[in-house]
Design an enzyme around this catalytic site. Structure first.
Site, PDB file in Angstrom:
ATOM      1  N   GLY A 291      -8.351  29.856 -69.691  1.00 19.54           N
ATOM      2  CA  GLY A 291      -7.912  30.749 -70.828  1.00 19.54           C
ATOM      3  C   GLY A 291      -6.216  31.032 -70.561  1.00 19.54           C
TER       4      GLY A 291
ATOM      5  N   HIS B  88     -15.601  30.344 -67.054  1.00 19.25           N
ATOM      6  CA  HIS B  88     -15.838  31.217 -65.782  1.00 19.25           C
ATOM      7  C   HIS B  88     -16.387  32.433 -66.407  1.00 19.25           C
ATOM      8  CE1 HIS B  88     -12.517  33.891 -64.553  1.00 19.25           C
ATOM      9  NE2 HIS B  88     -12.087  33.169 -65.326  1.00 19.25           N
TER      10      HIS B  88
ATOM     11  N   SER C   1     -12.273  30.686 -71.658  1.00 25.40           N
ATOM     12  CA  SER C   1     -12.329  30.302 -70.234  1.00 25.40           C
ATOM     13  C   SER C   1     -13.693  30.400 -69.812  1.00 25.40           C
ATOM     14  CB  SER C   1     -11.738  31.402 -69.512  1.00 25.40           C
ATOM     15  OG  SER C   1     -11.593  30.924 -68.107  1.00 25.40           O
TER      16      SER C   1
ATOM     17  N   CYS D 212      -6.628  40.659 -63.246  1.00 24.01           N
ATOM     18  CA  CYS D 212      -5.348  40.202 -62.956  1.00 24.01           C
ATOM     19  C   CYS D 212      -4.501  41.123 -62.494  1.00 24.01           C
ATOM     20  CB  CYS D 212      -4.610  39.342 -64.063  1.00 24.01           C
ATOM     21  SG  CYS D 212      -5.683  38.124 -64.685  1.00 24.01           S
TER      22      CYS D 212
ATOM     23  N   ASN E 153     -10.498  43.100 -72.386  1.00 25.22           N
ATOM     24  CA  ASN E 153     -11.151  43.162 -71.016  1.00 25.22           C
ATOM     25  C   ASN E 153     -11.320  44.268 -70.374  1.00 25.22           C
ATOM     26  OD1 ASN E 153      -8.438  42.454 -71.117  1.00 25.22           O
ATOM     27  ND2 ASN E 153      -8.343  42.304 -68.990  1.00 25.22           N
TER      28      ASN E 153
ATOM     29  N   THR F  16      -6.143  14.005 -66.046  1.00 18.96           N
ATOM     30  CA  THR F  16      -7.618  13.476 -66.140  1.00 18.96           C
ATOM     31  C   THR F  16      -8.694  14.581 -66.285  1.00 18.96           C
ATOM     32  OG1 THR F  16      -6.980  11.807 -64.523  1.00 18.96           O
ATOM     33  CG2 THR F  16      -9.143  11.960 -64.889  1.00 18.96           C
TER      34      THR F  16
ATOM     35  N   GLN G  13     -12.895  37.037 -73.383  1.00 19.07           N
ATOM     36  CA  GLN G  13     -14.009  38.190 -73.402  1.00 19.07           C
ATOM     37  C   GLN G  13     -14.790  38.068 -74.493  1.00 19.07           C
ATOM     38  OE1 GLN G  13     -14.449  40.200 -70.659  1.00 19.07           O
ATOM     39  NE2 GLN G  13     -12.897  39.244 -69.681  1.00 19.07           N
TER      40      GLN G  13
END
Length: 383
Positions: free
Chosen positions: A71, A201, A199, A327, A151, A237, A179
């Site tokens: 994200g 995860h 994102s 964060c 979030n 890659t 979120q």
């Protein structure tokens, strides 16, 4: 003692099916997707299938999905790409003060570079005023960047109404959906979204992987330079096993359904709030639990009990919760979201915790948590 994990807004445990898919890909599909021989073609087909599954889940075309490291990279790409690619039109950007740091920190840098950043006001639920947004949409506005779901308090922003206002202006509309993916329905075409960041995860997928939805008729400078992967839009890659796992995580969410997920989490919220009410705990719900809030987040102000005391005691009892964004939770900085909603002098700033639910939480776990929270609150509030 088995820890009960209630910090799913920070990250989620990986689905067992996702792990199986990733493991299988790592063993049997190790080719470079840019190679033209069979192993490379096999890897490319895996990515193409995943891209289609993910695009379909948000109403996008396959070619509008760019795989990224997550994200934060997606947010930075959309913001800096738009700012530097459209500065001939204007240098005004509109956002909110409750965005994730991966939006707010790029805005701070752009302010130093001479861009005008407008931070819309939010009310105590974290919602913006559409009238204020309409007033700020001037011809030199090049970007509106507003998250789908906050979030820390769970605010669901009015994306359809924002998109309707922005679509006939010079501005692009960027949504941080980190979120929102997995908790609310989003159709990027109907909502007139130009960029969207996600994102993996946060939806029981792998870490360090995400995507940026970029509308077909838009072209911005690349953030990552190098090879010609992702149709020359993001060098590096591709992480084929991770991308395969990401698509599996999206499939699982789609099969469960966003409304079913919200109903489950709303029930969890009620268990906790009812327990607090029954035991005369003094508390407030930061943001609220109403219709325009995502129920996967419950941010509680336990009156007179510091965040540090709450977190420490809950941790010792085997419960993982947060004092705010993942964060910023490791720092001594107060929550910028709660400050924006309630003001810097509000006692809520230093007396609140964030509980966030996930797919693998059970009613029994939530009941145990509620009992422990009552114990801690009653002990501290009685002093």
């Amino acid at each position: 003692m088995k820890e009960i994990y209630l910090d799913n807004a920070a990250t989620t445990p990986m689905s067992s099916k996702v792990i199986d898919v990733i493991t299988d890909e790592m063993k049997n599909d190790f080719g470079n997707a840019s190679s033209t021989y069979e192993l490379g073609r096999k890897a490319r087909n895996t990515i193409d299938r995943a891209r289609h599954i993910i695009a379909s889940s948000i109403g996008a075309n396959d070619g509008e999905i760019i795989f990224t490291s997550g994200g934060s990279e997606s947010n930075n790409t959309a913001i800096f790409g738009t700012a530097y690619g459209r500065q001939n039109i204007g240098k005004k950007i509109i956002t909110t003060p409750i965005e994730h740091p991966s939006v707010l920190n790029p805005m701070k840098r752009l302010e130093k570079e001479g861009y005008e950043i407008v931070y819309l006001d939010v009310d105590e639920t974290g919602h913006i005023s559409l009238d204020q947004l309409k007033q700020e949409l001037t011809p030199d506005t090049i970007l509106v960047s507003i998250m789908a779901v906050n979030n820390e308090v769970g605010t669901i922003m009015p994306l359809q109404e924002i998109g309707d206002l922005v679509k006939d202006t010079n501005a692009y509309f960027h949504v941080d959906d980190v979120q929102g993916m997995g908790t609310i329905d989003i159709d990027v075409k109907k909502m007139h979204i130009d960029f969207m960041s996600v994102s993996a995860h946060k939806i029981n997928g792998p870490k360090f992987l995400g995507f940026l939805y970029e509308k077909n008729d838009i072209s911005i400078p690349n953030l990552v330079l190098g090879g010609e992967q992702e149709v020359k839009r993001r060098a590096g890659t591709e992480n084929v096993p991770g991308i395969a796992g990401f698509s599996e995580a999206v499939k699982e969410i789609e099969e469960i359904g966003h409304q079913n997920i919200q109903d489950k989490y709303h029930h969890f919220q009620e268990i906790i709030l009812n327990k607090l009410d029954d035991n005369d705990v003094e508390y407030d719900v930061n943001g609220g639990v109403g219709e325009n809030m995502s129920h996967h987040v419950l941010n509680l102000h336990i009156k007179g009990v510091s965040t540090t005391v709450l977190q420490t005691n809950l941790d010792l009892a085997g419960f993982a919760v947060s004092g705010g964004s993942a964060c910023t939770a490791g720092s001594l900085e107060p929550s910028h979201v709660l400050i924006a909603c309630f003001g810097a002098d509000s006692p809520r700033i230093l007396e609140s915790i964030r509980i966030s639910f996930g797919r693998y939480n059970t009613e029994e776990e939530v009941e145990k948590f509620a009992e422990e929270l009552v114990k801690i609150a009653n002990k501290r509030q009685s002093k």
